[in-house]
Design a protein around this motif. Structure first.
Motif, PDB file in Angstrom:
ATOM      1  N   VAL A  54     -10.379  -2.988 -11.901  1.00  0.00           N
ATOM      2  CA  VAL A  54     -10.360  -4.442 -11.857  1.00  0.00           C
ATOM      3  C   VAL A  54      -8.817  -4.880 -11.705  1.00  0.00           C
ATOM      4  O   VAL A  54      -8.009  -4.522 -12.095  1.00  0.00           O
ATOM      5  CB  VAL A  54     -10.849  -4.918 -12.999  1.00  0.00           C
ATOM      6  CG1 VAL A  54     -10.590  -6.523 -13.179  1.00  0.00           C
ATOM      7  CG2 VAL A  54     -12.296  -4.613 -13.395  1.00  0.00           C
ATOM      8  N   VAL A  55      -8.805  -5.824 -10.874  1.00  0.00           N
ATOM      9  CA  VAL A  55      -7.413  -6.470 -10.465  1.00  0.00           C
ATOM     10  C   VAL A  55      -7.499  -7.905 -11.154  1.00  0.00           C
ATOM     11  O   VAL A  55      -8.591  -8.601 -11.035  1.00  0.00           O
ATOM     12  CB  VAL A  55      -7.014  -6.544  -9.007  1.00  0.00           C
ATOM     13  CG1 VAL A  55      -8.072  -7.267  -8.300  1.00  0.00           C
ATOM     14  CG2 VAL A  55      -5.719  -7.174  -8.899  1.00  0.00           C
ATOM     15  N   PRO A  56      -6.565  -8.420 -12.172  1.00  0.00           N
ATOM     16  CA  PRO A  56      -6.522  -9.434 -12.745  1.00  0.00           C
ATOM     17  C   PRO A  56      -6.873 -10.835 -11.698  1.00  0.00           C
ATOM     18  O   PRO A  56      -7.362 -11.820 -12.359  1.00  0.00           O
ATOM     19  CB  PRO A  56      -5.298  -9.487 -13.634  1.00  0.00           C
ATOM     20  CG  PRO A  56      -4.570  -8.853 -13.023  1.00  0.00           C
ATOM     21  CD  PRO A  56      -5.202  -7.875 -12.116  1.00  0.00           C
ATOM     22  N   THR A  85      -0.630  -8.549   1.744  1.00  0.00           N
ATOM     23  CA  THR A  85      -0.011  -7.406   1.191  1.00  0.00           C
ATOM     24  C   THR A  85      -0.766  -7.096  -0.152  1.00  0.00           C
ATOM     25  O   THR A  85      -1.106  -7.783  -1.008  1.00  0.00           O
ATOM     26  CB  THR A  85       1.700  -7.687   0.783  1.00  0.00           C
ATOM     27  OG1 THR A  85       2.073  -8.091   1.949  1.00  0.00           O
ATOM     28  CG2 THR A  85       2.234  -6.448   0.428  1.00  0.00           C
ATOM     29  N   TRP A  86      -1.330  -6.016   0.097  1.00  0.00           N
ATOM     30  CA  TRP A  86      -2.107  -5.221  -1.070  1.00  0.00           C
ATOM     31  C   TRP A  86      -2.023  -3.887  -1.361  1.00  0.00           C
ATOM     32  O   TRP A  86      -1.910  -2.964  -0.419  1.00  0.00           O
ATOM     33  CB  TRP A  86      -3.415  -5.495  -0.973  1.00  0.00           C
ATOM     34  CG  TRP A  86      -3.979  -5.759  -2.341  1.00  0.00           C
ATOM     35  CD1 TRP A  86      -4.913  -4.930  -2.882  1.00  0.00           C
ATOM     36  CD2 TRP A  86      -4.260  -7.103  -2.853  1.00  0.00           C
ATOM     37  NE1 TRP A  86      -5.295  -5.450  -4.098  1.00  0.00           N
ATOM     38  CE2 TRP A  86      -4.884  -6.615  -4.391  1.00  0.00           C
ATOM     39  CE3 TRP A  86      -3.648  -8.286  -2.940  1.00  0.00           C
ATOM     40  CZ2 TRP A  86      -5.049  -7.710  -5.211  1.00  0.00           C
ATOM     41  CZ3 TRP A  86      -3.799  -9.252  -3.874  1.00  0.00           C
ATOM     42  CH2 TRP A  86      -4.439  -8.948  -4.992  1.00  0.00           C
ATOM     43  N   GLY A  95      -6.882  17.261   6.643  1.00  0.00           N
ATOM     44  CA  GLY A  95      -5.696  17.035   7.482  1.00  0.00           C
ATOM     45  C   GLY A  95      -5.606  15.638   8.037  1.00  0.00           C
ATOM     46  O   GLY A  95      -4.517  15.343   8.946  1.00  0.00           O
ATOM     47  N   VAL A  96      -6.401  14.786   7.845  1.00  0.00           N
ATOM     48  CA  VAL A  96      -6.338  13.435   8.611  1.00  0.00           C
ATOM     49  C   VAL A  96      -6.001  12.454   7.494  1.00  0.00           C
ATOM     50  O   VAL A  96      -6.758  12.370   6.438  1.00  0.00           O
ATOM     51  CB  VAL A  96      -7.640  13.192   9.173  1.00  0.00           C
ATOM     52  CG1 VAL A  96      -7.663  11.553   9.916  1.00  0.00           C
ATOM     53  CG2 VAL A  96      -8.003  14.126  10.278  1.00  0.00           C
ATOM     54  N   PRO A  97      -5.021  11.742   7.606  1.00  0.00           N
ATOM     55  CA  PRO A  97      -4.791  10.702   6.678  1.00  0.00           C
ATOM     56  C   PRO A  97      -5.762   9.424   6.696  1.00  0.00           C
ATOM     57  O   PRO A  97      -6.436   9.101   7.605  1.00  0.00           O
ATOM     58  CB  PRO A  97      -3.414  10.064   6.891  1.00  0.00           C
ATOM     59  CG  PRO A  97      -3.193  10.360   8.520  1.00  0.00           C
ATOM     60  CD  PRO A  97      -4.135  11.530   8.893  1.00  0.00           C
ATOM     61  N   SER A  98      -5.909   8.981   5.446  1.00  0.00           N
ATOM     62  CA  SER A  98      -7.094   8.018   5.377  1.00  0.00           C
ATOM     63  C   SER A  98      -6.367   7.036   4.130  1.00  0.00           C
ATOM     64  O   SER A  98      -5.460   7.358   3.244  1.00  0.00           O
ATOM     65  CB  SER A  98      -8.411   8.296   4.873  1.00  0.00           C
ATOM     66  OG  SER A  98      -8.396   9.072   3.780  1.00  0.00           O
ATOM     67  N   LEU A  99      -6.660   5.832   4.187  1.00  0.00           N
ATOM     68  CA  LEU A  99      -6.232   4.848   3.251  1.00  0.00           C
ATOM     69  C   LEU A  99      -7.349   4.747   2.111  1.00  0.00           C
ATOM     70  O   LEU A  99      -8.358   4.878   2.390  1.00  0.00           O
ATOM     71  CB  LEU A  99      -6.102   3.323   3.579  1.00  0.00           C
ATOM     72  CG  LEU A  99      -5.043   3.352   5.016  1.00  0.00           C
ATOM     73  CD1 LEU A  99      -4.971   1.841   5.460  1.00  0.00           C
ATOM     74  CD2 LEU A  99      -3.608   3.837   4.560  1.00  0.00           C
ATOM     75  N   ALA A 104      -9.958  -2.895  -6.748  1.00  0.00           N
ATOM     76  CA  ALA A 104     -11.123  -3.273  -6.186  1.00  0.00           C
ATOM     77  C   ALA A 104     -10.926  -4.274  -5.046  1.00  0.00           C
ATOM     78  O   ALA A 104     -11.540  -4.050  -3.972  1.00  0.00           O
ATOM     79  CB  ALA A 104     -11.966  -4.397  -7.289  1.00  0.00           C
ATOM     80  N   LEU A 105      -9.916  -4.992  -4.959  1.00  0.00           N
ATOM     81  CA  LEU A 105      -9.555  -5.980  -3.777  1.00  0.00           C
ATOM     82  C   LEU A 105      -9.177  -4.928  -2.750  1.00  0.00           C
ATOM     83  O   LEU A 105      -9.358  -4.966  -1.599  1.00  0.00           O
ATOM     84  CB  LEU A 105      -8.777  -6.978  -4.158  1.00  0.00           C
ATOM     85  CG  LEU A 105      -8.614  -8.002  -2.829  1.00  0.00           C
ATOM     86  CD1 LEU A 105     -10.087  -8.402  -2.410  1.00  0.00           C
ATOM     87  CD2 LEU A 105      -7.838  -9.097  -3.485  1.00  0.00           C
ATOM     88  N   GLY A 106      -8.299  -4.066  -3.188  1.00  0.00           N
ATOM     89  CA  GLY A 106      -7.473  -3.164  -2.142  1.00  0.00           C
ATOM     90  C   GLY A 106      -8.759  -2.261  -1.600  1.00  0.00           C
ATOM     91  O   GLY A 106      -8.826  -1.997  -0.399  1.00  0.00           O
TER      92      GLY A 106
END
Length: 169
Positions: A54-56, A85-86, A95-99, A104-106
């Motif tokens: 949870v983000v406030p 910006t989050w 071997g593959v970058p992922s975000l 929650a919002l991110g």
């Protein structure tokens, strides 16, 4: 191999992204008149049900949801969060970058970005029925689906249209 195939090969689950984004877009329900982002407790409940941190800032979540719904309604890519910006994390999978979203919002923003990047975003639509406005994923081959449910919203609209044509004639 195209970028969607590469991402699918490393195990990214597009169905999970689709479900998360749709759940987020449908936190307001026109038919029931409910708002799942009404206050922090509602937002916390929504996040907890999905196992998200949870983000406030419930206001930020509501604003992002409304921006994303506008983009879907207009048939555009979600440019509204291009300047957002989050915090996210980069992880290596095979071997593959992922975000990965750190809250929650991110998580929702990362899922939406992956859908845009893999050209799945264009299949997210908003039902045009004024008393529905439900977000859904168009799985039709030619991307021509209009209603969230042809049995409910589509049928109501067809019946309404038929009545208008036959009562004015």
């Amino acid at each position: 191999m195209d970028r969607a195939s590469v991402l699918e090969a490393v195990g990214l689950d597009f169905d999970h992204d689709i479900e998360l984004v749709l759940a987020f877009l449908n936190t307001c329900d026109a038919e029931k008149g409910t708002e799942a982002l009404g206050d922090h407790a509602d937002w916390q409940r929504w996040c907890t049900e999905r196992g998200l941190v949870v983000v406030p800032e419930v206001e930020a979540a509501r604003e992002m949801r409304d921006t994303m719904r506008s983009a879907v309604s207009c048939g555009m890519r979600p440019a509204g969060f291009a300047n957002t910006t989050w915090p996210v994390q980069v992880q290596l999978r095979n071997g593959v970058p992922s975000l990965v979203g750190v809250d929650a919002l991110g998580s929702v923003l990362v899922a939406a970005a992956r859908l845009v990047h893999t050209e799945h975003w264009d299949r997210i639509k908003i039902c045009p029925a004024e008393d529905c406005l439900w977000a859904f994923y168009d799985r039709s081959r030619n991307r021509s689906r209009t209603w969230c449910s042809m049995r409910v919203c589509g049928n109501r609209e067809k019946a309404r249209s038929w009545r208008e044509r036959h009562t004015t004639a």
